[in-house]
Scaffold this motif. Structure first.
Motif, PDB file in Angstrom:
ATOM      1  N   ASN A 168       0.814  -1.223   0.000  1.00 52.88           N
ATOM      2  CA  ASN A 168       0.000   0.000   0.000  1.00 52.88           C
ATOM      3  C   ASN A 168       0.846   1.272   0.000  1.00 52.88           C
ATOM      4  O   ASN A 168       0.318   2.375   0.092  1.00 52.88           O
ATOM      5  CB  ASN A 168      -0.974   0.005   1.178  1.00 52.88           C
ATOM      6  CG  ASN A 168      -0.274   0.027   2.530  1.00 52.88           C
ATOM      7  OD1 ASN A 168       0.920   0.306   2.637  1.00 52.88           O
ATOM      8  ND2 ASN A 168      -1.019  -0.272   3.580  1.00 52.88           N
ATOM      9  N   VAL A 227      -7.608   4.338   1.354  1.00 53.97           N
ATOM     10  CA  VAL A 227      -8.186   2.993   1.343  1.00 53.97           C
ATOM     11  C   VAL A 227      -9.706   3.077   1.344  1.00 53.97           C
ATOM     12  O   VAL A 227     -10.293   4.090   1.731  1.00 53.97           O
ATOM     13  CB  VAL A 227      -7.717   2.167   2.564  1.00 53.97           C
ATOM     14  CG1 VAL A 227      -6.206   1.993   2.548  1.00 53.97           C
ATOM     15  CG2 VAL A 227      -8.175   2.817   3.865  1.00 53.97           C
ATOM     16  N   ASP A 228     -10.328   1.996   0.892  1.00 53.54           N
ATOM     17  CA  ASP A 228     -11.781   1.859   0.978  1.00 53.54           C
ATOM     18  C   ASP A 228     -12.086   1.220   2.331  1.00 53.54           C
ATOM     19  O   ASP A 228     -11.741   0.061   2.569  1.00 53.54           O
ATOM     20  CB  ASP A 228     -12.299   0.975  -0.157  1.00 53.54           C
ATOM     21  CG  ASP A 228     -13.816   0.983  -0.248  1.00 53.54           C
ATOM     22  OD1 ASP A 228     -14.469   0.929   0.819  1.00 53.54           O
ATOM     23  OD2 ASP A 228     -14.348   1.036  -1.369  1.00 53.54           O
ATOM     24  N   ILE A 285     -14.263  -2.174   2.241  1.00 53.50           N
ATOM     25  CA  ILE A 285     -13.888  -3.386   1.511  1.00 53.50           C
ATOM     26  C   ILE A 285     -12.579  -3.942   2.070  1.00 53.50           C
ATOM     27  O   ILE A 285     -11.570  -3.239   2.131  1.00 53.50           O
ATOM     28  CB  ILE A 285     -13.728  -3.107   0.002  1.00 53.50           C
ATOM     29  CG1 ILE A 285     -15.049  -2.582  -0.584  1.00 53.50           C
ATOM     30  CG2 ILE A 285     -13.282  -4.375  -0.733  1.00 53.50           C
ATOM     31  CD1 ILE A 285     -14.962  -2.245  -2.058  1.00 53.50           C
ATOM     32  N   PHE A 286     -12.613  -5.212   2.473  1.00 48.71           N
ATOM     33  CA  PHE A 286     -11.426  -5.902   2.963  1.00 48.71           C
ATOM     34  C   PHE A 286     -11.058  -7.010   1.980  1.00 48.71           C
ATOM     35  O   PHE A 286     -11.938  -7.676   1.423  1.00 48.71           O
ATOM     36  CB  PHE A 286     -11.674  -6.516   4.347  1.00 48.71           C
ATOM     37  CG  PHE A 286     -11.750  -5.511   5.457  1.00 48.71           C
ATOM     38  CD1 PHE A 286     -10.647  -5.255   6.254  1.00 48.71           C
ATOM     39  CD2 PHE A 286     -12.924  -4.813   5.699  1.00 48.71           C
ATOM     40  CE1 PHE A 286     -10.713  -4.324   7.279  1.00 48.71           C
ATOM     41  CE2 PHE A 286     -13.004  -3.884   6.721  1.00 48.71           C
ATOM     42  CZ  PHE A 286     -11.895  -3.639   7.515  1.00 48.71           C
ATOM     43  N   LEU A 287      -9.758  -7.212   1.767  1.00 43.82           N
ATOM     44  CA  LEU A 287      -9.288  -8.288   0.904  1.00 43.82           C
ATOM     45  C   LEU A 287      -9.251  -9.585   1.698  1.00 43.82           C
ATOM     46  O   LEU A 287      -8.657  -9.654   2.775  1.00 43.82           O
ATOM     47  CB  LEU A 287      -7.893  -7.962   0.367  1.00 43.82           C
ATOM     48  CG  LEU A 287      -7.786  -6.666  -0.452  1.00 43.82           C
ATOM     49  CD1 LEU A 287      -6.342  -6.425  -0.871  1.00 43.82           C
ATOM     50  CD2 LEU A 287      -8.685  -6.733  -1.679  1.00 43.82           C
ATOM     51  N   ASN A 291      -6.660  -6.946   4.794  1.00 37.85           N
ATOM     52  CA  ASN A 291      -6.377  -5.513   4.756  1.00 37.85           C
ATOM     53  C   ASN A 291      -7.435  -4.800   3.925  1.00 37.85           C
ATOM     54  O   ASN A 291      -8.044  -5.387   3.029  1.00 37.85           O
ATOM     55  CB  ASN A 291      -4.995  -5.251   4.148  1.00 37.85           C
ATOM     56  CG  ASN A 291      -3.880  -5.734   5.040  1.00 37.85           C
ATOM     57  OD1 ASN A 291      -4.002  -5.725   6.263  1.00 37.85           O
ATOM     58  ND2 ASN A 291      -2.780  -6.156   4.439  1.00 37.85           N
ATOM     59  N   ARG A 292      -7.637  -3.521   4.213  1.00 39.34           N
ATOM     60  CA  ARG A 292      -8.575  -2.737   3.416  1.00 39.34           C
ATOM     61  C   ARG A 292      -8.049  -2.564   1.990  1.00 39.34           C
ATOM     62  O   ARG A 292      -6.839  -2.509   1.769  1.00 39.34           O
ATOM     63  CB  ARG A 292      -8.805  -1.371   4.060  1.00 39.34           C
ATOM     64  CG  ARG A 292      -9.610  -1.418   5.359  1.00 39.34           C
ATOM     65  CD  ARG A 292      -9.924  -0.017   5.849  1.00 39.34           C
ATOM     66  NE  ARG A 292     -10.865  -0.018   6.958  1.00 39.34           N
ATOM     67  CZ  ARG A 292     -10.512  -0.022   8.235  1.00 39.34           C
ATOM     68  NH1 ARG A 292      -9.227  -0.026   8.556  1.00 39.34           N
ATOM     69  NH2 ARG A 292     -11.427  -0.028   9.181  1.00 39.34           N
ATOM     70  N   LEU A 293      -8.963  -2.466   1.048  1.00 39.19           N
ATOM     71  CA  LEU A 293      -8.608  -2.268  -0.351  1.00 39.19           C
ATOM     72  C   LEU A 293      -7.920  -0.917  -0.525  1.00 39.19           C
ATOM     73  O   LEU A 293      -8.433   0.114  -0.087  1.00 39.19           O
ATOM     74  CB  LEU A 293      -9.865  -2.327  -1.221  1.00 39.19           C
ATOM     75  CG  LEU A 293      -9.664  -2.039  -2.715  1.00 39.19           C
ATOM     76  CD1 LEU A 293      -8.842  -3.142  -3.365  1.00 39.19           C
ATOM     77  CD2 LEU A 293     -11.017  -1.890  -3.408  1.00 39.19           C
ATOM     78  N   THR A 294      -6.748  -0.939  -1.156  1.00 34.07           N
ATOM     79  CA  THR A 294      -6.014   0.299  -1.410  1.00 34.07           C
ATOM     80  C   THR A 294      -6.578   1.000  -2.639  1.00 34.07           C
ATOM     81  O   THR A 294      -6.672   0.406  -3.712  1.00 34.07           O
ATOM     82  CB  THR A 294      -4.514   0.010  -1.630  1.00 34.07           C
ATOM     83  OG1 THR A 294      -3.971  -0.572  -0.443  1.00 34.07           O
ATOM     84  CG2 THR A 294      -3.756   1.287  -1.962  1.00 34.07           C
ATOM     85  N   ILE A 295      -6.950   2.255  -2.473  1.00 32.30           N
ATOM     86  CA  ILE A 295      -7.411   3.069  -3.598  1.00 32.30           C
ATOM     87  C   ILE A 295      -6.224   3.794  -4.223  1.00 32.30           C
ATOM     88  O   ILE A 295      -6.038   3.785  -5.436  1.00 32.30           O
ATOM     89  CB  ILE A 295      -8.476   4.082  -3.131  1.00 32.30           C
ATOM     90  CG1 ILE A 295      -9.697   3.338  -2.580  1.00 32.30           C
ATOM     91  CG2 ILE A 295      -8.881   4.999  -4.286  1.00 32.30           C
ATOM     92  CD1 ILE A 295     -10.734   4.253  -1.957  1.00 32.30           C
TER      93      ILE A 295
END
Length: 203
Positions: A132, A165-166, A169-171, A176-180
């Motif tokens: 990230n 991050v979103d 939304i978790f991967l 971990n949170r989704l990286t924007i």
């Protein structure tokens, strides 16, 4: 009128930051880069069970040596994440391994695989870049209490793009949170990070 936005040509991803810092340390110390006969691996994560193997590693392809730097001898290398999904949160790192007194390059190369492998789970990591974009010092590092860790707090002023991050939304693979948008850094951080590393290795 606000200042113009920094372009991608003017700042660095966390991997680019560590690549440039590795080269800056080599330049300052006058250390030649040595290409390894084959990549060397250090385990950094493992989610294996009785039914399948899921391992993550840092992969090292080249190293350099500080010859008698401040009375100490160091192996210095840059790794990149490799392997299954447990490695996905990690992008790259810079490691240093004390090698005692000066020895022949041939003998040292024979020991590199063993010494890097012994540094599993970031034991020899000076600084680690996450996928990230964040720059971290790992709690398992031998350098945890050294100047490099205290320096990280000051590096925030060199962040050109903050991590976004979103939060919803978790991967599933990493939790971990989704990286924007990954964090990015100003080029001016390179010599400062290099000096922090050299200061740490001279303590």
């Amino acid at each position: 009128m606000g200042s113009p936005q920094m372009t991608r040509e003017q700042d660095l991803s966390v991997r680019e930051l560590l690549v440039n810092t590795f080269e800056e340390v080599r330049r300052i110390t006058g250390s030649p880069e040595v290409e390894l006969p084959k990549p060397v691996y250090s385990e950094i994560a493992n989610d294996s069970d009785h039914h399948r193997m899921r391992e993550g590693f840092m992969e090292y392809k080249t190293v350099c040596f500080f010859a008698n730097f401040k009375g100490k001898h160091w192996l210095f290398a840059r790794g990149e994440s490799y392997g299954d999904y447990p490695a996905r949160p990690f992008d790259s790192d810079l490691i240093a391994i004390p090698i005692g007194t000066a020895v022949s390059l041939a003998v040292t190369l024979e020991c590199i695989v063993t010494e890097i492998a012994r540094g599993a789970y970031f034991h020899n990591t000076l600084v680690c870049g996450l996928t990230n974009g964040q720059l971290t010092a790992r709690s398992s590092s031998r350098f945890l209490g050294e100047p490099i860790r205290s320096s990280l707090a000051r590096f925030v002023e060199f962040v050109s793009q903050r991590l976004e991050v979103d939060r919803d939304i978790f991967l599933a693979s990493t939790l971990n949170r989704l990286t924007i948008k990954a964090a990015r850094y100003r080029k001016e951080l390179v010599p400062i990070l290099a000096q922090a590393i050299l200061h740490t290795l001279s303590c």
